[in-house]
Design a protein around this motif. Structure first.
Motif, PDB file in Angstrom:
ATOM      1  N   VAL A 105      95.916   6.567  56.732  1.00 32.09           N
ATOM      2  CA  VAL A 105      94.708   6.584  55.909  1.00 32.09           C
ATOM      3  C   VAL A 105      93.514   6.335  56.823  1.00 32.09           C
ATOM      4  O   VAL A 105      93.524   5.413  57.635  1.00 32.09           O
ATOM      5  CB  VAL A 105      94.748   5.492  54.819  1.00 32.09           C
ATOM      6  CG1 VAL A 105      93.436   5.469  54.033  1.00 32.09           C
ATOM      7  CG2 VAL A 105      95.932   5.711  53.886  1.00 32.09           C
ATOM      8  N   HIS A 106      92.480   7.148  56.680  1.00 33.32           N
ATOM      9  CA  HIS A 106      91.249   7.001  57.458  1.00 33.32           C
ATOM     10  C   HIS A 106      90.158   6.456  56.545  1.00 33.32           C
ATOM     11  O   HIS A 106      89.979   6.934  55.422  1.00 33.32           O
ATOM     12  CB  HIS A 106      90.820   8.345  58.032  1.00 33.32           C
ATOM     13  CG  HIS A 106      91.868   8.996  58.876  1.00 33.32           C
ATOM     14  ND1 HIS A 106      92.025   8.714  60.217  1.00 33.32           N
ATOM     15  CD2 HIS A 106      92.836   9.890  58.563  1.00 33.32           C
ATOM     16  CE1 HIS A 106      93.031   9.413  60.710  1.00 33.32           C
ATOM     17  NE2 HIS A 106      93.535  10.139  59.719  1.00 33.32           N
ATOM     18  N   LEU A 107      89.452   5.459  57.019  1.00 26.75           N
ATOM     19  CA  LEU A 107      88.368   4.857  56.248  1.00 26.75           C
ATOM     20  C   LEU A 107      87.027   5.128  56.910  1.00 26.75           C
ATOM     21  O   LEU A 107      86.889   5.025  58.123  1.00 26.75           O
ATOM     22  CB  LEU A 107      88.558   3.342  56.132  1.00 26.75           C
ATOM     23  CG  LEU A 107      89.751   2.834  55.320  1.00 26.75           C
ATOM     24  CD1 LEU A 107      89.792   1.317  55.350  1.00 26.75           C
ATOM     25  CD2 LEU A 107      89.697   3.339  53.893  1.00 26.75           C
ATOM     26  N   GLN A 108      86.051   5.452  56.078  1.00 28.13           N
ATOM     27  CA  GLN A 108      84.670   5.608  56.513  1.00 28.13           C
ATOM     28  C   GLN A 108      83.852   4.595  55.729  1.00 28.13           C
ATOM     29  O   GLN A 108      83.826   4.625  54.500  1.00 28.13           O
ATOM     30  CB  GLN A 108      84.145   7.010  56.229  1.00 28.13           C
ATOM     31  CG  GLN A 108      82.685   7.214  56.622  1.00 28.13           C
ATOM     32  CD  GLN A 108      82.479   7.236  58.137  1.00 28.13           C
ATOM     33  OE1 GLN A 108      83.316   7.762  58.876  1.00 28.13           O
ATOM     34  NE2 GLN A 108      81.377   6.683  58.603  1.00 28.13           N
ATOM     35  N   ASN A 143      84.924   4.667  51.719  1.00 25.49           N
ATOM     36  CA  ASN A 143      85.509   5.988  51.482  1.00 25.49           C
ATOM     37  C   ASN A 143      86.801   6.135  52.279  1.00 25.49           C
ATOM     38  O   ASN A 143      86.948   5.554  53.345  1.00 25.49           O
ATOM     39  CB  ASN A 143      84.522   7.077  51.913  1.00 25.49           C
ATOM     40  CG  ASN A 143      83.148   6.871  51.293  1.00 25.49           C
ATOM     41  OD1 ASN A 143      82.973   6.983  50.096  1.00 25.49           O
ATOM     42  ND2 ASN A 143      82.169   6.543  52.133  1.00 25.49           N
ATOM     43  N   PHE A 144      87.727   6.923  51.739  1.00 26.05           N
ATOM     44  CA  PHE A 144      88.983   7.156  52.449  1.00 26.05           C
ATOM     45  C   PHE A 144      89.332   8.639  52.417  1.00 26.05           C
ATOM     46  O   PHE A 144      88.856   9.402  51.572  1.00 26.05           O
ATOM     47  CB  PHE A 144      90.120   6.321  51.850  1.00 26.05           C
ATOM     48  CG  PHE A 144      90.491   6.690  50.440  1.00 26.05           C
ATOM     49  CD1 PHE A 144      91.362   7.737  50.172  1.00 26.05           C
ATOM     50  CD2 PHE A 144      89.967   5.971  49.366  1.00 26.05           C
ATOM     51  CE1 PHE A 144      91.704   8.063  48.858  1.00 26.05           C
ATOM     52  CE2 PHE A 144      90.300   6.283  48.052  1.00 26.05           C
ATOM     53  CZ  PHE A 144      91.178   7.337  47.798  1.00 26.05           C
ATOM     54  N   ARG A 145      90.186   9.003  53.365  1.00 27.60           N
ATOM     55  CA  ARG A 145      90.757  10.346  53.339  1.00 27.60           C
ATOM     56  C   ARG A 145      92.163  10.273  53.900  1.00 27.60           C
ATOM     57  O   ARG A 145      92.481   9.451  54.763  1.00 27.60           O
ATOM     58  CB  ARG A 145      89.892  11.351  54.105  1.00 27.60           C
ATOM     59  CG  ARG A 145      89.811  11.150  55.586  1.00 27.60           C
ATOM     60  CD  ARG A 145      88.838  12.148  56.214  1.00 27.60           C
ATOM     61  NE  ARG A 145      88.689  11.919  57.643  1.00 27.60           N
ATOM     62  CZ  ARG A 145      89.075  12.775  58.584  1.00 27.60           C
ATOM     63  NH1 ARG A 145      89.628  13.924  58.233  1.00 27.60           N
ATOM     64  NH2 ARG A 145      88.919  12.493  59.861  1.00 27.60           N
ATOM     65  N   GLU A 172      84.217   3.184  61.181  1.00 30.54           N
ATOM     66  CA  GLU A 172      85.414   3.999  60.989  1.00 30.54           C
ATOM     67  C   GLU A 172      86.639   3.223  61.445  1.00 30.54           C
ATOM     68  O   GLU A 172      86.599   2.495  62.430  1.00 30.54           O
ATOM     69  CB  GLU A 172      85.331   5.303  61.787  1.00 30.54           C
ATOM     70  CG  GLU A 172      84.259   6.260  61.315  1.00 30.54           C
ATOM     71  CD  GLU A 172      84.273   7.560  62.100  1.00 30.54           C
ATOM     72  OE1 GLU A 172      85.072   7.674  63.054  1.00 30.54           O
ATOM     73  OE2 GLU A 172      83.490   8.458  61.754  1.00 30.54           O
ATOM     74  N   SER A 218      91.336   3.258  60.749  1.00 27.62           N
ATOM     75  CA  SER A 218      92.485   3.897  60.105  1.00 27.62           C
ATOM     76  C   SER A 218      93.660   2.943  60.133  1.00 27.62           C
ATOM     77  O   SER A 218      93.690   1.982  60.904  1.00 27.62           O
ATOM     78  CB  SER A 218      92.842   5.218  60.799  1.00 27.62           C
ATOM     79  OG  SER A 218      93.194   5.004  62.146  1.00 27.62           O
ATOM     80  N   THR A 250      90.267  13.175  49.505  1.00 27.31           N
ATOM     81  CA  THR A 250      89.265  12.138  49.724  1.00 27.31           C
ATOM     82  C   THR A 250      89.060  11.295  48.477  1.00 27.31           C
ATOM     83  O   THR A 250      89.376  11.708  47.362  1.00 27.31           O
ATOM     84  CB  THR A 250      87.916  12.764  50.130  1.00 27.31           C
ATOM     85  OG1 THR A 250      87.436  13.584  49.050  1.00 27.31           O
ATOM     86  CG2 THR A 250      88.056  13.604  51.383  1.00 27.31           C
ATOM     87  N   ARG A 305      87.323   7.054  47.110  1.00 30.97           N
ATOM     88  CA  ARG A 305      86.521   5.865  47.400  1.00 30.97           C
ATOM     89  C   ARG A 305      86.975   4.723  46.516  1.00 30.97           C
ATOM     90  O   ARG A 305      87.724   4.912  45.564  1.00 30.97           O
ATOM     91  CB  ARG A 305      85.038   6.153  47.156  1.00 30.97           C
ATOM     92  CG  ARG A 305      84.766   6.670  45.748  1.00 30.97           C
ATOM     93  CD  ARG A 305      83.308   6.972  45.533  1.00 30.97           C
ATOM     94  NE  ARG A 305      82.543   5.734  45.449  1.00 30.97           N
ATOM     95  CZ  ARG A 305      81.266   5.645  45.801  1.00 30.97           C
ATOM     96  NH1 ARG A 305      80.625   6.694  46.254  1.00 30.97           N
ATOM     97  NH2 ARG A 305      80.635   4.503  45.682  1.00 30.97           N
TER      98      ARG A 305
END
Length: 196
Positions: free
Chosen positions: A185-188, A42-44, A164, A166, A54, A56
């Motif tokens: 970009v932040h990744l989960q 997932n990204f945001r 997590e 980024s 958000t 994915r």
């Protein structure tokens, strides 16, 4: 979240998994359970500094190895299909696939390959590796936490982790101007593997 943290080509050999687990006392190989949809990338990213957009990547695969007695030998690789980007908006997703962003026609693969696993001894770790996106490969780090492991109801054995990280768009050749609030970009990452 820490900038520049993730493992090798997100869409290609994707992510996550590999080395994040603390598995049983003997070395084990796991396949990321994408078939059962027990894993996600997932990204945001900030939208103009006013809200979070958000999404994915729907199509990816990967595997990881882990030996609780020798965690330094842990490894993982993940392959991602960047064309599977899904932000729940068809027109925007087409733009994300274009040369302005992911350039999926010229760079159809992305992914991550680990290079080091640093255990903190409390169920957390730092996963170092190389992340490839849009034809660019750069080192990245992922903050990892083990969620759990054990037998499943179907006679198998599973291990799960969350992570997590980024990164900066510019680091992967994406210079489309979204404004200063939207450069990161932040990744989960949610990873559940089935022991082989």
């Amino acid at each position: 979240m820490v900038d520049h943290r993730i493992t090798r080509p997100v869409l290609g050999s994707l992510i996550l998994a590999g080395a994040w687990l603390s598995a049983p006392a003997m070395a084990a190989d796991y396949v990321i359970d994408t078939e059962g949809a027990h894993a996600s990338i997932n990204f945001r990213i900030s939208h103009l500094g006013y809200s979070w957009l958000t999404g994915r990547f729907n199509d990816f695969s990967g595997q990881f190895s882990y030996d609780a007695d020798n965690p330094e030998a842990a490894s993982i690789s993940v392959d991602i299909d960047p064309a599977s980007v899904d932000s729940n908006h068809a027109e925007r997703d087409e733009h994300l696939r274009s040369d302005d962003f992911l350039a999926v026609e010229s760079h159809p693969e992305a992914g991550f390959v680990s290079t080091d696993y640093i255990s903190h001894g409390d169920g957390t770790a730092t996963l170092e590796g190389e992340f490839t996106l849009r034809g660019v490969t750069r080192p990245i780090s992922i903050d990892v936490e083990k969620i759990g492991e054990g037998e499943d109801p179907w006679g198998g054995y599973r291990a799960g982790f969350t992570g997590e990280t980024s990164f900066q768009l510019a680091d992967y050749g994406i210079d489309y101007n979204l404004g200063p609030a939207s450069e990161t970009v932040h990744l989960q990452l949610e990873v559940e593997g089935i022991r082989q």
